[in-house]
Design a protein around this motif. Structure first.
Motif, short mmCIF file in Angstrom:
data_model
loop_
_atom_site.label_atom_id
_atom_site.label_comp_id
_atom_site.label_asym_id
_atom_site.label_seq_id
_atom_site.Cartn_x
_atom_site.Cartn_y
_atom_site.Cartn_z
N VAL A 281 0.83 -1.21 0.00
CA VAL A 281 0.00 0.00 0.00
C VAL A 281 0.86 1.26 0.00
N LYS A 282 1.97 1.22 0.71
CA LYS A 282 2.84 2.40 0.76
C LYS A 282 3.40 2.72 -0.62
N ALA A 283 3.79 1.69 -1.35
CA ALA A 283 4.30 1.90 -2.70
C ALA A 283 3.21 2.49 -3.59
N LEU A 284 2.00 1.99 -3.44
CA LEU A 284 0.86 2.49 -4.20
C LEU A 284 0.57 3.94 -3.82
N PHE A 285 0.61 4.22 -2.53
CA PHE A 285 0.34 5.55 -2.02
C PHE A 285 1.35 6.56 -2.58
N GLU A 286 2.61 6.20 -2.59
CA GLU A 286 3.63 7.12 -3.08
C GLU A 286 3.42 7.44 -4.56
N LYS A 287 2.98 6.44 -5.30
CA LYS A 287 2.69 6.67 -6.72
C LYS A 287 1.51 7.61 -6.88
N GLU A 288 0.47 7.42 -6.07
CA GLU A 288 -0.71 8.28 -6.14
C GLU A 288 -0.36 9.72 -5.78
N MET A 289 0.46 9.88 -4.74
CA MET A 289 0.85 11.23 -4.32
C MET A 289 1.65 11.94 -5.40
N GLU A 290 2.49 11.19 -6.10
CA GLU A 290 3.27 11.78 -7.18
C GLU A 290 2.35 12.23 -8.31
N GLU A 291 1.34 11.42 -8.60
CA GLU A 291 0.38 11.80 -9.63
C GLU A 291 -0.38 13.06 -9.23
N LEU A 292 -0.78 13.14 -7.97
CA LEU A 292 -1.48 14.33 -7.48
C LEU A 292 -0.58 15.56 -7.52
N ARG A 293 0.66 15.36 -7.12
CA ARG A 293 1.61 16.48 -7.06
C ARG A 293 1.84 17.10 -8.43
N LYS A 294 1.74 16.29 -9.47
CA LYS A 294 1.91 16.80 -10.83
C LYS A 294 0.82 17.80 -11.18
N ARG A 295 -0.38 17.60 -10.60
CA ARG A 295 -1.49 18.52 -10.87
C ARG A 295 -1.40 19.76 -10.01
N SER A 296 -1.10 19.56 -8.73
CA SER A 296 -0.96 20.69 -7.81
C SER A 296 -0.32 20.21 -6.51
N GLU A 297 0.66 20.96 -6.02
CA GLU A 297 1.28 20.65 -4.73
C GLU A 297 0.28 20.80 -3.59
N ARG A 298 -0.80 21.50 -3.88
CA ARG A 298 -1.80 21.73 -2.83
C ARG A 298 -2.55 20.45 -2.46
N PHE A 320 -3.25 27.45 5.05
CA PHE A 320 -2.69 27.91 3.77
C PHE A 320 -2.15 29.34 3.94
N ARG A 321 -2.94 30.18 4.58
CA ARG A 321 -2.51 31.56 4.79
C ARG A 321 -1.27 31.64 5.67
N ALA A 322 -1.22 30.77 6.68
CA ALA A 322 -0.08 30.78 7.61
C ALA A 322 1.23 30.46 6.90
N LYS A 323 1.15 29.70 5.82
CA LYS A 323 2.39 29.37 5.09
C LYS A 323 2.59 30.28 3.87
N GLY A 324 1.77 31.34 3.81
CA GLY A 324 1.95 32.34 2.76
C GLY A 324 1.27 32.03 1.45
N ASP A 325 0.37 31.07 1.45
CA ASP A 325 -0.37 30.71 0.25
C ASP A 325 -1.80 31.24 0.39
N PHE A 326 -2.08 32.38 -0.26
CA PHE A 326 -3.39 33.02 -0.12
C PHE A 326 -4.36 32.47 -1.17
N ILE A 327 -4.73 31.23 -0.96
CA ILE A 327 -5.61 30.52 -1.88
C ILE A 327 -7.01 31.13 -1.85
N GLY A 328 -7.64 31.22 -3.03
CA GLY A 328 -8.99 31.76 -3.10
C GLY A 328 -10.02 30.77 -2.58
N ASP A 329 -11.16 31.29 -2.12
CA ASP A 329 -12.20 30.42 -1.58
C ASP A 329 -12.67 29.39 -2.60
N SER A 330 -12.94 29.84 -3.83
CA SER A 330 -13.46 28.93 -4.85
C SER A 330 -12.44 27.85 -5.21
#
Length: 365
Positions: A281-298, A320-330
């Motif tokens: 599962v960990k190997a699978l999880f790491e692959k999924e996280m990499e796929e997600l990261r390609k779309r957005s680090e968020r 998000f704001r605390a780390k300096g990422d002022f993401i919009g509500d939408s």
């Protein structure tokens, strides 16, 4: 030890008697296909999506064709062309063409040659839309539906030179013109929803069309316990450990339960079998996280926060704001909604939660 028994088998199920406790999902899929030209099957990896659809199609009297995206990808070397798809469809049509009525239909499709019960497709002349038009006419006369099942559909983003857009345009055309053609689409949520269907992309041919969604959820605690007990009974294995303890560790994802059963029968040690499951599962999880990261680090950031208990919209907005990422509500709403559609999280009265407890445990590490 070779495991060939029904429940503890690592291959997808194809017969109803082999599918454990999915009556509600089978009925829901039938209803969705009556309403929607396109049905998307979502759910965590290894939760049993392919098994559900294969069993449904095999038990129904619906004419159906299955296209395995992974096999297409592998046989094409990662660059799927119309030639590869045509050859694959030729094999499928040969499989289902035992009916003389269907053979007569295929004779009228441009690019298909029928000799006895043998079928040959000419990639230069064959038209998939022409085939679907003729099948739609046949299904309409029989007052039935024709179902095209695209399994592991995330790989279809490698079709053609436009990232699968030619197939999406075909889906949209069929949606608008062929009332008896149905598509079932399943696979990795990240790949299917983001990279292939592109449902949130205004330029996608499918944007704005009504699509049916069926989420295949993990088994409940009791279902999971029953599944493991039945699996061990099938092989005549007497166990000396608490099955409920195993379910508390790996929850109700059928693929994990099967893998535990297979590994336990192989090693005869509960802890070793559990370790094998977590490693896989960990190997699978790491692959999924990499796929997600390609779309957005968020995406991985949100998942880590939810796993740590920062699980409400306002709390996530603040961090998000605390780390300096002022993401919009939408945008935050959109990210959370997409993670829900991909079955990574679900919304509860107390906030968002990670659906897969094994993923949650890994996220906390």
């Amino acid at each position: 030890m070779e495991v060939i028994d029904l429940l503890f088998s690592l291959t997808p199920k194809t017969k109803k008697e082999d599918l454990f406790d999915r009556e509600r999902e089978l009925k829901d899929l039938e209803k969705l296909l009556e309403t929607y030209p396109i049905v998307v099957i979502t759910g965590l990896r290894r939760v049993g999506k392919s098994s559900l659809v294969k069993v449904f199609l095999n038990k129904s009297d619906l004419l159906h064709i299955t296209v395995d995206g992974r096999r297409l990808y592998e046989t094409s070397g990662g660059n799927i062309s119309s030639h590869h798809l045509t050859r694959f469809l030729g094999e499928e049509l040969s499989r289902i063409s035992k009916s003389q009525k269907l053979l007569n239909v295929l004779k009228r499709v441009r690019g298909i040659t029928v000799s006895g019960t043998s079928i040959e497709l000419n990639p230069k002349e064959f038209s998939l839309s022409d085939l679907l038009e003729k099948l739609n006419e046949t299904a309409k006369r029989r007052k039935k539906k024709i179902v095209i099942f695209f399994d592991e559909a995330q790989y279809l983003r490698y079709y053609g030179s436009r990232g699968g857009n030619d197939l999406l345009a075909l889906f949209a055309y069929c949606y608008d013109n062929f009332e008896n053609v149905r598509f079932i689409i399943s696979g990795s949520e990240v790949g299917v929803l983001h990279d292939f269907l592109k449902l949130e992309d205004y330029s996608s041919p499918l944007h704005g069309r009504g699509i049916g969604f069926l989420t295949v959820r993990p088994f409940t605690f009791d279902q999971s316990v029953d599944f493991l007990m039945e699996g061990f009974r099938e092989v005549g294995e007497k166990i000396n450990f608490d099955v409920e303890e195993i379910v508390r560790e790996i929850d109700g994802i059928v693929g994990y339960l099967v893998l535990f059963g297979v590994k336990y029968l192989e090693k005869k040690k509960k802890d070793e079998a559990l370790k094998e499951v977590f490693h896989a599962v960990k190997a699978l999880f790491e692959k999924e996280m990499e796929e997600l990261r390609k779309r957005s680090e968020r995406y991985p950031f949100i998942l880590r926060q939810i796993a740590r208990g920062i699980n409400t919209w306002s709390a996530l907005k603040n961090i998000f704001r605390a780390k300096g990422d002022f993401i919009g509500d939408s945008r935050l709403y959109s990210l959370l909604e997409t993670l829900e559609k991909m079955s990574f999280i679900e919304k509860t009265q107390s906030g968002y939660r990670i659906v897969d407890p094994v993923f949650e445990r890994i996220l906390r590490e």
